[in-house]
Structures are given as C-alpha cells and as structure tokens.
Design an enzyme around this catalytic site. Structure first.
Site, PDB file in Angstrom:
ATOM      1  CB  THR A 173      -0.916   0.001   1.233  1.00  0.00           C
ATOM      2  OG1 THR A 173      -1.757  -1.152   1.191  1.00  0.00           O
ATOM      3  CG2 THR A 173      -1.786   1.247   1.272  1.00  0.00           C
ATOM      4  N   GLY A 175       0.969   4.407   0.843  1.00  0.00           N
ATOM      5  CA  GLY A 175       1.224   5.299   1.966  1.00  0.00           C
ATOM      6  C   GLY A 175       1.859   4.642   3.171  1.00  0.00           C
ATOM      7  CB  SER A 176       2.094   1.092   4.153  1.00  0.00           C
ATOM      8  OG  SER A 176       2.899   0.277   4.966  1.00  0.00           O
ATOM      9  CB  ALA A 177       5.961   3.808   7.449  1.00  0.00           C
ATOM     10  NE  ARG A 180       5.700   5.803   2.994  1.00  0.00           N
ATOM     11  CZ  ARG A 180       6.080   6.291   4.162  1.00  0.00           C
ATOM     12  NH1 ARG A 180       7.330   6.668   4.347  1.00  0.00           N
ATOM     13  NH2 ARG A 180       5.223   6.396   5.160  1.00  0.00           N
TER      14      ARG A 180
END
Length: 385
Positions: A173, A175-177, A180
């Site tokens: 996903t 936006g997920s840290a 990333r």
C-alpha cells in the site's frame, strides 16, 4: 546451442552476423517505459504491438545505450535506461503513440518476470494497422522505478550463464511506512519489483489468493521465486542477504556491525514506530484528542534516535545501512504528520541527508509520503464533519 537470431530494432544488426559478444535488451514491460522506447526507436509498426509481444520478441542492442546506463558487468541495464545513441529514425509522433497507449490500456501486461536481457528468437512481426477485437482488463505494473535485468534465455546451456532471476512480487500500500522500507531497500539493491497494490480499505488483503500467501494478511508481502515473506525488516534482511553480494554494506557481515544494524531496526519496529502510531493514529482514524502521555513517549523515542546519531553520519556510523532506510520511512511519516523535529538537530540533519543519499528516494519514499498526506487530509475532513 544459444539462440542467435535476435535483431536490433534500431540498427537492424542480427546477432548471428556479429563477431563479438553483444547483449540485446528486451523492450520493458511497463507500458509508459515501453512507449518511450517505441517513440525513440521510431518504427511505426512497433506502436501496433502489445507490450508483452514487444517484450518477448523485440530487442535493442547495447550500442544504442550510453555507458552510464549499462552496469560494469555488462549484464543489465540500469534503471529507466532508454536507447539514445546512434538512432536512425526520428521519434514517432504523439498521435501514433496514442494508438499504442489505447491498445495497451486494455491489454493484460502484468510482468511475469523481470525486464530482461535474454536470448530469445526474434520473429518478423508483420505491421498491423488494426487493433485486436477482444482485449482483457488492464493489469499494468505501476510505472516507476526499476531496471532492465539481464538473464539467460531458456535455450542457453546452464553451465555458461548465470541462474535465471525472476521478478519479485511486492504486495503493498503506497502510503504505508513499512511498505516504503521495502521499496527503499529494493532501490538500494537496484532490484526489479513487480508491484501489486492492495486496497486495504476495500479488504483486498482478505482475498483467498492473498491469504494463501500470508495468513496474517499484512503488507508488505513479497513473493520471490515462489517464496512468500512478510514483515518489512525481515524482507529487508532477506533481500540484502540474497541479492546484496558478499561485500554489501547495507547489512554488514561483521558480527558487531550487523548487531548494531539489528538493534536500530528493532528500535524502529519496537519503539519509535509503535509510539508514533499510538499517539497519532487514534487522532486521524478515530477522531480522538491528542494524548499528552503518548506524545511524551514519542518524544522520548526521538531523543533516543537523536543520541544514536550524535557524531555520526548515519544511524550506525559512516555508512548507509538498511537501518537508515527503515528509520527514514518512519521519520518521514512523523514529519508528514506535522510533528516537529526541531528539538532533535541530529535527526533533522540526518533526515535531510537521507533525502539526497538514499537511492531513488523520491520514487521509493516521497511518493508514498505524498499519498500518506492525502490520506491524513481525507480522514481529518471526515472527523471534522
């Protein structure tokens, strides 16, 4: 015997006529990158082929790429490499490329492997002016970020080539840290990822096929040559161990140096990120009020990180490691949540350094941060109604 029937679409040279070894790059599977190649090569008949056909059947030889776009081993092209040299035709017009995009906006062009440099037979494809009458729903790898890989063809003897490398599926996903983190590590290793976004709000992580891979139904999850793995820090270690080589400084072999990287990773997953989540997410997703006790715990964790960075360039010393890549995903998320870092000068200085030294930071992390900011704005708008 190796197949030597590849033909360069730019200069027309046939591999069988060459006296020296030369690699031939496949057209990329990403639609937008493939469109760029088609435009530059300038052959109109290529614009009427689907991406997977171009990838399987069409090639450009190495003389049309700059040396900077070819790895030292001459076994692969670097990220976003495009043919630029010794071109023979003018670029295709936009109206022709529009036809290419229309054709491939409906085609199923999900990569089944990496963007390869591979020995395959080159078929003489007749130009077609008509589009197929029945095309499948799009399933296109997100544009972005990765390289053309060099692998042997299936017809080449295994004794004379390296093992075939398959693209790594990443369920994520944006936006997920934690997601990333994996993107940052893959960028640092120059790895090709086959991106498979999951909409958690729609419950796509609960679909039967995904549950077979990961019963915990969490992201990020990778599948590498049939091997599923989740938890971002475990994935990071795995990727470096498998693809980083013996000399990789991202996850050092020295016992003490590696232990320090592990400690920083554990600090991130066990202290810093959970304290941020406990403070911030109840406000955004639950409409709660800021909790002073939770904020104090988060600030304490930032003090710890600031101390780790005292007198050091990176979080474990003078060299970038996966601990930095993990922590910058968290710190950038904290920053996106408008939690000030001014009281932590070492963290601020390191954060700015990471923006310029983490490989492909903009694509691997900043794009996800931008998505996270949009999500925050949307959730705040809902809770304020």
């Amino acid at each position: 015997m190796p197949d030597t029937h590849r033909t360069c679409e730019v200069c027309g040279i046939k591999e069988r006529h060459l006296n020296e070894k030369r690699f031939f790059a496949r057209f990329p599977l990403d639609v937008n990158r493939c469109k760029e190649w088609v435009k530059i090569v300038g052959k109109e008949d290529l614009a009427y082929l689907q991406v997977h056909m171009l990838h399987d059947l069409k090639h450009v030889c190495e003389v049309h790429f700059s040396r900077r776009e070819i790895t030292k081993s001459k076994k692969r092209l670097k990220k976003r490499a495009v043919p630029k040299l010794n071109l023979t035709l003018p670029p295709l017009r936009d109206e022709i490329l529009f036809q290419f995009l229309q054709l491939n906006s409906q085609a199923d062009v999900t990569p089944q492997g990496q963007f390869e440099v591979q020995a395959v037979p080159s078929a003489s494809m007749p130009a077609s002016s008509s589009q197929p009458s029945s095309l499948e729903k799009t399933d296109v790898t997100p544009q972005g970020q990765f390289e053309v890989q060099a692998v042997p063809s299936a017809s080449m003897p295994t004794s004379s080539v390296n093992p075939v490398e398959m693209a790594i599926d990443l369920y994520f996903t944006a936006g997920s840290a934690p997601c990333r983190v994996v993107l940052l590590v893959a960028a640092a290793l120059d790895l090709q990822l086959n991106l498979k976004p999951l909409n958690l709000w729609e419950g796509e992580q609960l679909q039967a096929d995904f549950l077979k891979l990961n019963p915990q139904h969490t992201v990020p999850t990778i599948v590498d040559e049939g091997f599923p793995l989740w938890e971002s820090r475990a994935i990071s270690r795995y990727l470096v161990n498998k693809y980083g080589g013996d000399s990789s400084s991202l996850y050092p072999k020295d016992l003490m140096a590696r232990a320090l990287v592990d400690q920083r990773l554990d600090f991130d997953i066990g202290t810093l990120y959970p304290r941020f989540a406990q403070y911030f997410y109840p406000q955004v997703f639950g409409g709660g009020k800021p909790d002073a006790a939770s904020l104090k715990k988060l600030e304490e964790a930032l003090v710890f990180l600031n101390a780790f960075l005292e007198g050091q360039k990176y979080v474990t010393g003078d060299v970038l490691t996966i601990a930095d890549l993990s922590l910058v995903a968290t710190i950038s998320t904290i920053d996106a949540a408008e939690i000030s870092l001014k009281s932590y000068p070492n963290v601020e200085k390191w954060f700015e350094l990471m923006k310029t030294t983490a490989p492909d930071y903009q694509n691997a992390n900043q794009k996800g941060i931008d998505e996270f900011k949009k999500l925050i704005a949307q959730m705040k708008a809902k809770t304020e109604l």
